[in-house]
Design a protein around this motif. Structure first.
Motif, short mmCIF file in Angstrom:
data_model
loop_
_atom_site.label_atom_id
_atom_site.label_comp_id
_atom_site.label_asym_id
_atom_site.label_seq_id
_atom_site.Cartn_x
_atom_site.Cartn_y
_atom_site.Cartn_z
N ILE A 63 -3.82 12.84 2.22
CA ILE A 63 -2.61 12.44 1.47
C ILE A 63 -1.45 13.40 1.80
O ILE A 63 -1.63 14.55 1.89
CB ILE A 63 -2.91 12.46 -0.06
N LEU A 99 -6.35 2.36 -8.97
CA LEU A 99 -6.93 1.01 -8.82
C LEU A 99 -8.25 0.85 -9.56
O LEU A 99 -8.88 -0.20 -9.50
CB LEU A 99 -7.09 0.65 -7.33
N SER A 100 -8.64 1.90 -10.30
CA SER A 100 -9.89 1.76 -11.08
C SER A 100 -9.68 0.79 -12.24
O SER A 100 -10.64 0.36 -12.89
CB SER A 100 -10.33 3.13 -11.62
N PRO A 135 -11.71 -2.38 -5.28
CA PRO A 135 -10.46 -1.89 -4.70
C PRO A 135 -10.37 -0.36 -4.77
O PRO A 135 -9.92 0.29 -3.83
CB PRO A 135 -9.39 -2.55 -5.60
N SER A 136 -10.91 0.19 -5.84
CA SER A 136 -10.88 1.65 -6.03
C SER A 136 -11.72 2.35 -4.95
O SER A 136 -11.31 3.36 -4.37
CB SER A 136 -11.43 1.97 -7.43
N GLU A 137 -12.89 1.75 -4.66
CA GLU A 137 -13.76 2.34 -3.63
C GLU A 137 -13.08 2.26 -2.26
O GLU A 137 -13.12 3.19 -1.47
CB GLU A 137 -15.10 1.60 -3.58
N PHE A 148 -8.38 7.74 0.63
CA PHE A 148 -7.27 8.67 0.43
C PHE A 148 -7.69 9.88 -0.37
O PHE A 148 -6.86 10.74 -0.67
CB PHE A 148 -6.10 7.95 -0.26
N ASN A 149 -8.94 9.93 -0.78
CA ASN A 149 -9.37 11.04 -1.65
C ASN A 149 -9.51 12.33 -0.88
O ASN A 149 -9.29 13.39 -1.42
CB ASN A 149 -10.69 10.72 -2.32
N ILE A 189 0.75 4.21 -2.97
CA ILE A 189 0.51 5.64 -2.77
C ILE A 189 1.63 6.48 -3.40
O ILE A 189 1.36 7.47 -4.09
CB ILE A 189 0.34 5.92 -1.26
N LEU A 242 -9.98 2.32 -1.64
CA LEU A 242 -8.88 3.30 -1.52
C LEU A 242 -9.36 4.74 -1.65
O LEU A 242 -8.55 5.67 -1.65
CB LEU A 242 -7.78 2.98 -2.54
N SER A 243 -10.69 4.92 -1.76
CA SER A 243 -11.20 6.31 -1.82
C SER A 243 -11.01 7.01 -0.48
O SER A 243 -11.16 8.23 -0.38
CB SER A 243 -12.67 6.32 -2.24
N PHE A 269 -5.96 3.82 6.00
CA PHE A 269 -6.54 2.63 5.37
C PHE A 269 -7.19 1.72 6.42
O PHE A 269 -8.31 1.25 6.24
CB PHE A 269 -5.45 1.86 4.61
N LYS A 279 0.98 8.93 -6.71
CA LYS A 279 1.33 10.37 -6.66
C LYS A 279 2.23 10.73 -7.85
O LYS A 279 2.01 11.73 -8.54
CB LYS A 279 2.08 10.65 -5.35
N LEU A 295 0.82 -1.22 0.00
CA LEU A 295 0.00 0.00 0.00
C LEU A 295 0.86 1.27 0.00
O LEU A 295 0.59 2.21 -0.77
CB LEU A 295 -0.92 -0.01 1.23
N SER A 334 -5.00 9.67 -7.99
CA SER A 334 -5.24 9.25 -6.60
C SER A 334 -5.07 7.72 -6.57
O SER A 334 -5.21 7.05 -7.62
CB SER A 334 -6.67 9.61 -6.19
N PRO A 335 -4.78 7.16 -5.39
CA PRO A 335 -4.69 5.70 -5.31
C PRO A 335 -5.96 5.02 -5.83
O PRO A 335 -5.90 4.00 -6.51
CB PRO A 335 -4.49 5.46 -3.81
N SER A 336 -7.10 5.67 -5.56
CA SER A 336 -8.38 5.13 -6.01
C SER A 336 -8.46 5.11 -7.54
O SER A 336 -8.91 4.12 -8.14
CB SER A 336 -9.50 6.01 -5.44
N HIS A 395 -0.65 6.83 6.16
CA HIS A 395 -1.50 6.14 5.18
C HIS A 395 -2.04 4.81 5.70
O HIS A 395 -3.19 4.46 5.47
CB HIS A 395 -0.69 5.89 3.90
N LEU A 396 -1.18 4.04 6.38
CA LEU A 396 -1.63 2.71 6.82
C LEU A 396 -2.74 2.85 7.86
O LEU A 396 -3.70 2.07 7.88
CB LEU A 396 -0.44 1.92 7.38
N PHE A 433 -9.30 -2.09 -11.88
CA PHE A 433 -10.01 -3.32 -11.49
C PHE A 433 -11.51 -3.16 -11.62
O PHE A 433 -12.27 -4.07 -11.30
CB PHE A 433 -9.65 -3.70 -10.05
N ASN A 434 -11.95 -1.98 -12.06
CA ASN A 434 -13.40 -1.75 -12.11
C ASN A 434 -14.04 -2.47 -13.29
O ASN A 434 -15.18 -2.86 -13.23
CB ASN A 434 -13.70 -0.26 -12.20
#
Lengths: 75, 75
Positions: free
Chosen positions: B75, A66-67, B62-64, B69-70, A52, B66-67, B7, A56, A48, A61-63, B3-4, A69-70
């Protein structure tokens, strides 16, 4: 395609979108060039903290990163 | 907040939203209960493969997941 390969392909596509070499992405993200090569090939199970750093450097964004995987077919 | 921990807090909140115990989340995700405890406390740098298992068990992409961090402040 397995998750690590899906993620690696997304990193590579974004890096190329930004016209960055692996060396440049390594410099910006603070990760090692060979580590980035392994991520893009799908052979590294990135943690993780590095997700991040990488997101950056890729100006996502990290989200967003990882999209990849959507798409239903990928998961 | 690091960050950890950000999360871990997001995982805990979602788990509680779903009225799951750590044991139940461990069972569903295939991860060990103490590993989940470490994730929620922000002491484990979870890998991508486990992020995907955990997000599935939490019924999020996974994207949701990690949101968390939005929010600009995180961040």
């Amino acid at each position: 395609m397995d998750h690590l390969k899906v993620f690696g392909r997304a990193v590579k596509l974004r890096r190329q979108e930004l016209n960055l070499s692996q060396e440049e992405l390594a410099l910006i993200s603070g990760l090692h060039r060979t580590y980035i090569g392994g991520i893009e090939q799908g052979t590294r199970n990135i943690g993780l903290s590095n997700i991040i750093k990488l997101s950056k450097a890729l100006r996502l964004s990290p989200s967003e990163l990882l999209s990849c995987f959507n798409e239903k077919s990928e998961i």
